[in-house]
Write a protein that holds these residues in place. Structure first.
Motif, PDB file in Angstrom:
ATOM      1  N   LEU A 179       6.071  12.765  18.886  1.00 30.39           N
ATOM      2  CA  LEU A 179       6.247  11.593  18.022  1.00 30.39           C
ATOM      3  C   LEU A 179       5.124  11.443  17.007  1.00 30.39           C
ATOM      4  CD1 LEU A 179       7.660   8.594  20.115  1.00 30.39           C
ATOM      5  CD2 LEU A 179       8.869  10.186  18.642  1.00 30.39           C
ATOM      6  N   ALA A 180       3.877  11.601  17.469  1.00 28.58           N
ATOM      7  CA  ALA A 180       2.727  11.380  16.584  1.00 28.58           C
ATOM      8  C   ALA A 180       2.745  12.350  15.409  1.00 28.58           C
ATOM      9  CB  ALA A 180       1.421  11.504  17.368  1.00 28.58           C
ATOM     10  N   GLU A 189       6.984  -4.160  21.884  1.00 27.96           N
ATOM     11  CA  GLU A 189       7.762  -5.382  22.056  1.00 27.96           C
ATOM     12  C   GLU A 189       6.941  -6.639  21.750  1.00 27.96           C
ATOM     13  OE1 GLU A 189       9.933  -7.355  25.821  1.00 27.96           O
ATOM     14  OE2 GLU A 189      10.478  -5.269  25.468  1.00 27.96           O
ATOM     15  N   ALA A 190       5.678  -6.632  22.133  1.00 26.93           N
ATOM     16  CA  ALA A 190       4.843  -7.829  21.971  1.00 26.93           C
ATOM     17  C   ALA A 190       4.609  -8.168  20.501  1.00 26.93           C
ATOM     18  CB  ALA A 190       3.513  -7.639  22.690  1.00 26.93           C
ATOM     19  N   THR A 191       4.421  -7.143  19.666  1.00 22.27           N
ATOM     20  CA  THR A 191       4.094  -7.378  18.247  1.00 22.27           C
ATOM     21  C   THR A 191       5.274  -7.167  17.310  1.00 22.27           C
ATOM     22  OG1 THR A 191       3.407  -5.071  17.948  1.00 22.27           O
ATOM     23  CG2 THR A 191       1.708  -6.647  18.657  1.00 22.27           C
ATOM     24  N   HIS A 192       6.385  -6.614  17.844  1.00 22.38           N
ATOM     25  CA  HIS A 192       7.580  -6.308  17.042  1.00 22.38           C
ATOM     26  C   HIS A 192       7.246  -5.298  15.940  1.00 22.38           C
ATOM     27  CE1 HIS A 192      11.721  -6.833  15.932  1.00 22.38           C
ATOM     28  NE2 HIS A 192      11.467  -7.381  14.756  1.00 22.38           N
ATOM     29  N   ARG A 193       6.339  -4.386  16.261  1.00 24.50           N
ATOM     30  CA  ARG A 193       5.976  -3.322  15.325  1.00 24.50           C
ATOM     31  C   ARG A 193       6.412  -1.976  15.891  1.00 24.50           C
ATOM     32  NH1 ARG A 193      -0.179  -3.580  13.661  1.00 24.50           N
ATOM     33  NH2 ARG A 193       0.582  -1.823  12.433  1.00 24.50           N
ATOM     34  N   GLY A 194       6.524  -0.986  14.991  1.00 23.44           N
ATOM     35  CA  GLY A 194       6.893   0.359  15.419  1.00 23.44           C
ATOM     36  C   GLY A 194       8.354   0.653  15.122  1.00 23.44           C
ATOM     37  N   MET A 195       8.745   1.907  15.361  1.00 25.66           N
ATOM     38  CA  MET A 195      10.070   2.387  14.958  1.00 25.66           C
ATOM     39  C   MET A 195      10.994   2.719  16.137  1.00 25.66           C
ATOM     40  SD  MET A 195      11.951   3.029  12.358  1.00 25.66           S
ATOM     41  CE  MET A 195      13.178   4.083  11.605  1.00 25.66           C
ATOM     42  N   LEU A 196      10.557   3.605  17.015  1.00 29.07           N
ATOM     43  CA  LEU A 196      11.448   4.091  18.083  1.00 29.07           C
ATOM     44  C   LEU A 196      11.371   3.176  19.298  1.00 29.07           C
ATOM     45  CD1 LEU A 196      13.387   6.418  18.923  1.00 29.07           C
ATOM     46  CD2 LEU A 196      11.405   7.490  20.019  1.00 29.07           C
ATOM     47  N   ARG A 197      12.488   2.534  19.633  1.00 30.24           N
ATOM     48  CA  ARG A 197      12.518   1.574  20.739  1.00 30.24           C
ATOM     49  C   ARG A 197      12.900   2.262  22.056  1.00 30.24           C
ATOM     50  NH1 ARG A 197      13.952  -4.115  18.196  1.00 30.24           N
ATOM     51  NH2 ARG A 197      14.099  -4.705  20.381  1.00 30.24           N
ATOM     52  N   HIS A 198      14.043   2.896  22.065  1.00 31.32           N
ATOM     53  CA  HIS A 198      14.544   3.589  23.258  1.00 31.32           C
ATOM     54  C   HIS A 198      15.170   4.918  22.854  1.00 31.32           C
ATOM     55  CE1 HIS A 198      14.322  -0.329  25.326  1.00 31.32           C
ATOM     56  NE2 HIS A 198      14.494   0.327  26.452  1.00 31.32           N
ATOM     57  N   VAL A 199      15.239   5.819  23.799  1.00 31.79           N
ATOM     58  CA  VAL A 199      16.072   7.009  23.671  1.00 31.79           C
ATOM     59  C   VAL A 199      17.071   6.970  24.829  1.00 31.79           C
ATOM     60  CG1 VAL A 199      16.158   9.525  23.747  1.00 31.79           C
ATOM     61  CG2 VAL A 199      14.304   8.381  22.517  1.00 31.79           C
ATOM     62  N   VAL A 213      20.955   9.190  21.847  1.00 34.96           N
ATOM     63  CA  VAL A 213      20.948   8.023  20.975  1.00 34.96           C
ATOM     64  C   VAL A 213      19.500   7.608  20.726  1.00 34.96           C
ATOM     65  CG1 VAL A 213      21.821   5.692  20.594  1.00 34.96           C
ATOM     66  CG2 VAL A 213      23.096   7.270  22.077  1.00 34.96           C
ATOM     67  N   LEU A 214      19.088   7.598  19.469  1.00 32.28           N
ATOM     68  CA  LEU A 214      17.756   7.147  19.089  1.00 32.28           C
ATOM     69  C   LEU A 214      17.886   5.692  18.635  1.00 32.28           C
ATOM     70  CD1 LEU A 214      16.785  10.305  16.997  1.00 32.28           C
ATOM     71  CD2 LEU A 214      16.109   9.818  19.358  1.00 32.28           C
TER      72      LEU A 214
END
Length: 454
Positions: A179-180, A189-199, A213-214
């Motif tokens: 990923l990096a 979840e705490a900050t609602h930042r970032g892109m990939l939540r679950h796979v 499913v990404l």
């Protein structure tokens, strides 16, 4: 006065297991819940918390071990919330689950004379999940993935899960490492930042087809081509790669929009002789091998001769309905989720089963209207969520009085509650057959057979 206090260290005898797998010991009648302890064991515990009628304790030492105790093979069993009873042999799990169902039927349903048969288990109770939902995140600046710890959304980082497919493990590990360098930031979840939540990885047992499913926070996904290439290199058997967009600040996994990035929109599986198309968000039983056992049991209890009309309440994508349609004259399925009904219609067409009717809506409203239209059932099948049947649906059953009811349950407590209501309304529970759909966990499914009393 409570017989124990916080921080006491005492030796206790474990008598039972709770529905979530904690040992139950009693001190002068006062229950102490001890995670990790098994029935029949004498253990030293440290009392953590005492409430008015029960308390919690930590397992310190096992003085006398249960003959059913085994070493849990999973490296994160103690921290992951996915499995609760890997430390209990499979024979012991079958005994526990039969008792779980029988106790509920006796205590809650007040039906001590109803036979509860031994659990139908698996020959190889590992690697059975055909769907894995893997959260991604960061801990101490490092990308982690795995499963949530008990009663939290903290990720138990792991490279292996012994109840999911090896392909899901491989994809999880490969993405975690890459990923990096691909410039994809895991969602926080705490900050609602970032892109990939679950796979989410789905594998069809019968065909071997695999969907990945990404689940991303945003629709714009510039690294998609790199992710597709990595997944294909890791598991060449993948036939579908899909993006689901969930931009909400929620712990619900899927969002409303789904896009196919590469390959097919669906994968195809088969249970018995019935084929199913499964999309990214389709509800489909997790354990396909045991699903065949579960539905086979429902079919046996339905006692179809080819002349019956069957109603399947909570029909989902038509899995049980289509099983029944092979031996019934006509099957009508109702489900509150419109997309599931569309899937059910498509699956009926896929199997050439024209003796079916599917309609979206609340079962407790649709079924009475069907009866007014002259569409009456000889057999009614229910497969409700964990909360059990809607109260109005139970009243509908008692009013319409089909000859036979087959109740497929994923929660022994609500099954027992609903059986009591149906019994009071004129039905008789003939027998209950538990089926182990989720080995290594405390969950147990069961099928009950009810007949209208003459």
């Amino acid at each position: 006065m409570k017989p124990v206090n916080k921080n006491d260290r005492i030796t206790v005898h474990v008598e039972d297991l709770t529905h979530d797998g904690a040992g139950v010991a009693k001190v002068e009648g006062y229950p102490l819940f001890v995670p990790g302890a098994l029935p029949g064991e004498d253990v030293v515990v440290h009392v953590l918390k005492t409430l008015k009628s029960y308390g919690f304790a930590k397992l310190i030492e096992i003085k006398q071990s249960s003959p059913f105790r085994v070493t849990a093979p999973c490296p994160v069993f103690d921290t992951c919330g996915g499995c609760q009873i890997q430390h209990l042999s499979y024979e012991g799990q079958m005994t526990f689950k039969q008792k779980l169902v029988r106790d509920a039927i006796t205590r809650i349903g007040k039906l001590p004379d109803v036979p509860v048969h031994p659990v139908k288990g698996m020959e190889h109770p590992w690697r059975y999940r055909n769907k894995s939902q893997i959260p991604f995140g960061t801990q101490d600046g490092k990308v982690v993935a795995g499963f949530y710890q008990p009663r939290s959304h903290d990720i138990a980082d792991t490279d292996i899960c012994l109840i999911q497919t090896p392909e899901a493990d491989a994809i999880m590990v490969s993405l975690k490492k890459s990923l990096a360098e691909m410039g994809i930031e895991p969602y926080e979840e705490a900050t609602h930042r970032g892109m990939l939540r679950h796979v989410v990885v789905r594998k069809a047992r019968a065909t071997g087809e695999i969907m990945v499913v990404l689940v991303t926070k945003k629709k714009k996904f510039p690294q998609a081509a790199h992710a597709i290439e990595l997944i294909q290199a890791t598991v060449p058997e993948v036939t579908s790669i899909v993006q689901n967009i969930n931009s909400e600040k929620t712990n619900v996994i899927f969002g409303a929009e789904t896009l196919t990035l590469w390959g097919k929109d669906v994968i195809e599986d088969q249970i018995g002789d019935v084929r199913f198309e499964i999309s990214a968000r389709s509800f489909y039983q997790i354990n396909p091998e045991q699903t065949e056992v579960l539905y086979g049991q429902a079919l046996e209890y339905a006692q179809l001769t080819g002349k019956e009309t069957v109603i399947d309440a909570y029909c989902g994508i038509g899995t049980i309905s289509l099983f029944l349609a092979q031996q019934a004259e006509f099957v009508m399925g109702v489900e509150i989720v419109p997309q599931a009904i569309e899937d059910a219609k498509r699956n009926a067409e896929l199997n050439g089963l024209s003796n079916t009717l599917f309609e979206a809506g609340p079962a407790e409203q649709v079924i009475p209207r069907w009866y007014k239209e002259g569409k009456k059932a000889d057999v009614l099948v229910v497969d409700p969520p964990r909360k059990g049947c809607d109260e109005q649906l139970l009243r509908t059953i008692l009013k319409q009085r089909p000859t036979r009811v087959v109740y497929v349950s994923c929660n022994p407590a609500t099954l027992a509650r609903d059986l009591r209501i149906l019994e009071d309304g004129g039905y008789r529970t003939k027998e209950v057959q538990p089926v182990d759909m989720f080995p290594q966990s405390t969950h147990c499914e069961a099928v009950a057979w009810l007949e209208l009393a003459e």
